[in-house]
Each structure stands twice: as structure tokens, then as C-alpha cells.
Design a protein around this motif. Sequence first.
Motif, short mmCIF file in Angstrom:
data_model
loop_
_atom_site.label_atom_id
_atom_site.label_comp_id
_atom_site.label_asym_id
_atom_site.label_seq_id
_atom_site.Cartn_x
_atom_site.Cartn_y
_atom_site.Cartn_z
N ALA A 44 -67.26 -47.14 -80.21
CA ALA A 44 -68.29 -47.54 -81.16
C ALA A 44 -69.34 -46.44 -81.29
CB ALA A 44 -68.94 -48.84 -80.72
N HIS A 45 -69.58 -45.97 -82.49
CA HIS A 45 -70.60 -44.96 -82.74
C HIS A 45 -71.97 -45.65 -82.81
CE1 HIS A 45 -68.06 -41.39 -83.73
NE2 HIS A 45 -67.14 -42.36 -83.81
N VAL A 46 -72.92 -45.17 -82.03
CA VAL A 46 -74.24 -45.81 -81.94
C VAL A 46 -75.33 -44.76 -82.07
CG1 VAL A 46 -73.40 -47.70 -80.49
CG2 VAL A 46 -74.27 -45.62 -79.40
N ASN A 47 -76.54 -45.25 -82.42
CA ASN A 47 -77.72 -44.41 -82.48
C ASN A 47 -78.73 -44.88 -81.44
OD1 ASN A 47 -76.82 -42.90 -84.75
ND2 ASN A 47 -77.43 -44.59 -86.10
N VAL A 48 -79.36 -43.93 -80.76
CA VAL A 48 -80.39 -44.24 -79.76
C VAL A 48 -81.73 -44.39 -80.48
CG1 VAL A 48 -81.62 -43.43 -77.72
CG2 VAL A 48 -79.15 -43.03 -77.94
N ILE A 49 -82.29 -45.59 -80.44
CA ILE A 49 -83.56 -45.88 -81.13
C ILE A 49 -84.75 -45.74 -80.19
CG2 ILE A 49 -84.85 -47.63 -82.43
CD1 ILE A 49 -82.38 -46.40 -83.84
N ALA A 50 -84.57 -46.17 -78.94
CA ALA A 50 -85.67 -46.11 -77.99
C ALA A 50 -85.12 -46.03 -76.58
CB ALA A 50 -86.59 -47.32 -78.14
N ILE A 51 -85.88 -45.39 -75.68
CA ILE A 51 -85.51 -45.23 -74.27
C ILE A 51 -86.68 -45.69 -73.42
CG2 ILE A 51 -84.72 -43.62 -72.48
CD1 ILE A 51 -83.92 -41.71 -74.82
N TYR A 52 -86.40 -46.51 -72.41
CA TYR A 52 -87.43 -47.01 -71.51
C TYR A 52 -87.06 -46.65 -70.07
CZ TYR A 52 -88.75 -49.72 -75.60
OH TYR A 52 -89.12 -50.10 -76.87
N CYS A 53 -88.00 -46.03 -69.38
CA CYS A 53 -87.81 -45.64 -67.97
C CYS A 53 -88.96 -46.21 -67.18
CB CYS A 53 -87.77 -44.12 -67.87
SG CYS A 53 -87.52 -43.51 -66.20
N ASP A 54 -88.66 -47.05 -66.16
CA ASP A 54 -89.71 -47.72 -65.39
C ASP A 54 -90.68 -48.45 -66.31
OD1 ASP A 54 -88.49 -46.65 -63.21
OD2 ASP A 54 -90.07 -45.19 -62.75
N GLU A 55 -90.15 -49.13 -67.32
CA GLU A 55 -90.93 -49.90 -68.30
C GLU A 55 -91.73 -49.04 -69.27
OE1 GLU A 55 -90.22 -53.04 -68.45
OE2 GLU A 55 -89.00 -52.77 -66.66
N ASN A 56 -91.72 -47.71 -69.10
CA ASN A 56 -92.44 -46.82 -70.00
C ASN A 56 -91.50 -46.27 -71.06
OD1 ASN A 56 -94.91 -46.97 -68.46
ND2 ASN A 56 -93.94 -45.61 -66.98
N LYS A 57 -91.98 -46.24 -72.30
CA LYS A 57 -91.18 -45.66 -73.38
C LYS A 57 -91.25 -44.14 -73.27
CE LYS A 57 -90.35 -46.26 -78.34
NZ LYS A 57 -90.31 -44.87 -78.79
N VAL A 58 -90.07 -43.50 -73.26
CA VAL A 58 -90.00 -42.04 -73.16
C VAL A 58 -89.12 -41.52 -74.30
CG1 VAL A 58 -90.34 -42.01 -70.66
CG2 VAL A 58 -88.02 -42.11 -71.57
N ARG A 59 -89.26 -40.24 -74.59
CA ARG A 59 -88.46 -39.65 -75.67
C ARG A 59 -87.13 -39.12 -75.16
NH1 ARG A 59 -92.46 -35.68 -78.82
NH2 ARG A 59 -92.93 -35.06 -76.68
N HIS A 60 -87.10 -38.67 -73.90
CA HIS A 60 -85.88 -38.13 -73.29
C HIS A 60 -85.75 -38.70 -71.89
CE1 HIS A 60 -86.90 -34.13 -75.61
NE2 HIS A 60 -86.73 -35.15 -76.42
N SER A 61 -84.53 -38.76 -71.38
CA SER A 61 -84.33 -39.11 -69.98
C SER A 61 -83.06 -38.45 -69.47
CB SER A 61 -84.25 -40.63 -69.80
OG SER A 61 -84.43 -40.99 -68.45
N GLY A 62 -83.10 -37.99 -68.21
CA GLY A 62 -82.00 -37.22 -67.67
C GLY A 62 -81.27 -37.91 -66.53
N PRO A 63 -80.33 -37.21 -65.90
CA PRO A 63 -79.48 -37.81 -64.87
C PRO A 63 -80.28 -38.27 -63.66
CG PRO A 63 -79.18 -35.42 -64.96
CD PRO A 63 -80.01 -35.79 -66.14
N GLY A 64 -79.84 -39.39 -63.10
CA GLY A 64 -80.52 -39.99 -61.96
C GLY A 64 -81.49 -41.08 -62.34
N GLU A 65 -81.83 -41.17 -63.62
CA GLU A 65 -82.80 -42.16 -64.07
C GLU A 65 -82.13 -43.48 -64.43
OE1 GLU A 65 -85.90 -41.99 -63.87
OE2 GLU A 65 -86.46 -39.88 -63.84
#
Length: 460
Positions: free
Chosen positions: A302-323
Motif C-alpha cells: 500500500a502506497h502511503v503518505n506521512v502526514i505527521a510524526i510524533y515522538c514522546d508525544e511531541n510532534k517532530v518533522r523527522h525521526s531516525g532509527p531507534g526512536e
Amino acid sequence: MDRDQENIQAIIRSLELDSLKQSNEHVPQEEVKRHLNVVFIGHVDAGKSTTSGQILFLGGQVDDRTIQKYEKEAKDRSCENWYMAYIMDTNEEERAKGKTVEVGRAQFETESTRFTILDAPGHKDYVPEMISGASQADIGDLVISARKGEFETGFEKGGQTREHVQLAKTLGVAKLFVVVNKMDDPTVKWSKERYDEIVAKMIPFLRSSGYNINRDVQFLPLSGLAGTNMKTRVDKSTCPWWNSRCLFEALDSVEVPLRNPNGPVRMPIIDKSKDMGTVIMGKIECGTIREGDKLLVMPNNAHVNVIAIYCDENKVRHSGPGENVRIRLTGIEVEDILSGFVLSSVVNPVASMTEFNAQLQIIGLPDKALFSAGYKSKLHIHSVVDDCEIVALERIDPRTHLPIRGQAHFAKNGDVVRCRIQVSNMICVERFSDFPQLGRFTLRDSGKTIAVGKVTGLQI
């Protein structure tokens, strides 16, 4: 560690911080911290949830008023010593039974590190949930009760201490803290003799499970209920023989595992929800995910688009491995996603199949059982659980790593085999040599772990 190794480690840490800063440009530089996932494992009633709850309290994640509320609730249930566990054991079933039944998740920070705590169940009925928690972890805290009789029950045959250690090693938990808990119990009273006895019994087993004692394992005594030797070192008046670090110091000393922020995206999905669209949760194992990325959910392509990312409840623009992240997607409905699916790069997608080649070590077959073609069991690989069948196998000589010729094609406990495994549904796997977290697995049968293995070849 010699000077060259220290320099290499310093360079690696610098590169990891640079990568993290670049992937979170909106975060002020001074707030960027390294991140580690730590899973708490061990036999039921060893004190995992209590220790986890105490960490959150000492780390400032829980206030005194909340603790007082939990104390009253525990007292009303005639379980006065369980109140710290209520911080992690949040559902009614867990509090009523006094045991963890699903993986608890929380965050806390020290001066240098952000930690995600994964509190895994200890009861033998919930080993699949423990596997789910350990598969997301970088390091493990093996909690052992020092109380007379409790350590022995957990460590002897049928106890979960041994199985949890073997599973942790198989699932990629490379570093292990062996936390000898309940040292303040009246049967122990911070006894050095009792602590030394437990350490002496654990070392041979840990070594046989694949842990390098000097490099991978640290032992330390504490009291999870009282919080002793956790954030600050135990007072000499309490424990005159302990001259090393407390738990927070030990956790802060762990090196962050090598991760690849520039590789193809691989994120096994462990949960999903509907929240202004489709939201998935998981740990990024490889690559960096950015707002606006076009990715694949596999194995349904399924082709999808990333609209939002949340890390530790905080909205972030990018996130990397281990998160550990939550990601809002468009292009797919919640009902079209299952636990075990993988968010993947489009250009270099994760492999999907119903058969793969593997190398296994047999560790605990049911009584009188032989492992041969036709054997059926449950496969656990990253966040996948599926029925599987052995469709072909050959035994391997552990000294030469060559097939043993002229013998029957079956195996018993302790044998190493090469085999082909067939699963009931299309699943996402990778060669262990390419993506270890998507290439190591366990087989379980009759409520116990019977084999551990790694994927060696893909039947595409």
C-alpha cells in the motif's frame, strides 16, 4: 578500552548526535539527547513494574499526589507494596491480578539520555507479550528477586528467568543489567553473601546464553520499592560493601548501538489506531522518516503518505532509527493494517514472503518430541506472530558448520540445523546479515520457546 577505541567511540557518538540534530532541526541544540530503549524482564513478582514505576517517580515523571492516590488504592486492595507498580500497570486487570499482562511503555530522562521504558510481563502465559517488548529494546534490565525462595523459583526449571534471558539475547538485547531487587527484604537485609550467591549462579547461565560477562553484563543490588541505589548511590550505612554505580549512572554509561539513519526505511508496526486518520506505532529500525515522505506499508504493498510524526508525544518533522514513534498516514485504512506489517521505503522495499531459509538452534523441545520436516509451531519475528511449519531441514556440525551426512533428518535439543520454514500468511522478513532486527526469530510450542534462529535466505 585503548586510546584508539575511545577515539572511535567518540567519533561515533558525535556522528549520531549530528544526525539526530539534522533530523530534528526545530529542536534547540541543547535539548537534543541520545535515546535508548530499555526493557524490564524477569520472573513474575521479581519487581519489574515496581522498579519501573520508581524510576519514573525518581525521574520526575510522577508527582507526589499521584503516588499518594496509588498508595491508597493499593491499600484498599490489601496490596500495600504494589503502589509503585500502578504507575506502569494501568489497566484494571493488571491491578486486580497484581501482575503485568501487556507491555507497559513510558519515558524518562537523565542529564544525557532519553529513555523509553518497556515493562514486559513476567508470567509464563504472557511470554508472547514479553517477546514484543524485548524486540523493541536496545538494552535489558533483568530484575531478580533476592528474597529467599523467590530467586530460586524464578531461576529453576519452569521459572521465567532463564527463558527471558535466552529470548532477550535472541531478540537483539545486546547489553544486560542484572538488577538484584528486594535487597531490603527481611530475609536478605542487604546481605553480601546472598548477593554473591545470586551472581555466582547467574554468571555461568548468562555466559551459556551468549552474553560476554565482562563486556555485556553489569550486576547491581537495589530496592525498587524504596528506590535505594537507583538515582543516587546506596548509603554506606545501609550497604557498606557496594562501591560501584547506582542504576541511573549505569544506564547513562551504556553506548548507543550503531544505527543507520541513511538506510532504507524499516519500521515494524506494533499497533494502530484511528485518530484524525490512520495512525501506526512502532520503532524505526533503519532509515529516517520525514513529514511528506511517500512510503509503503508491506506486505500489502500500500502506497502511503506521512502526514505527521510524533515522538514522546511531541510532534517532530523527522525521526531516525531507534526512536519509538506514532505516524499519521494517508492512503490506507486502519482495518487494512495488522501488527507485524512494516513501513518501508518505496525504492528498496522490505521483502515479503511465505517461505524463507534459516539456521536454528534447538533449545527446548517438548518431552519425547523430535524436530523434523512437518514440525509445526508458532513463529515470532519482530512484531509478527504466525503459524509455521518446517518443510525441510539438515543438521549442522557446530565445529565445521557443514551438514552432517548419512543421518536421519531430525534434530533434538542442542542441535543446530539449517531448514526451510513456511508460514501461513505473507510476512515481512529480511536476512539477518542485512537487517538483524527483521532477521532474528524464535519458535514456540506448548507454551515454551523451543528454538532460536536467524533468517539466512529469502524465497522470493
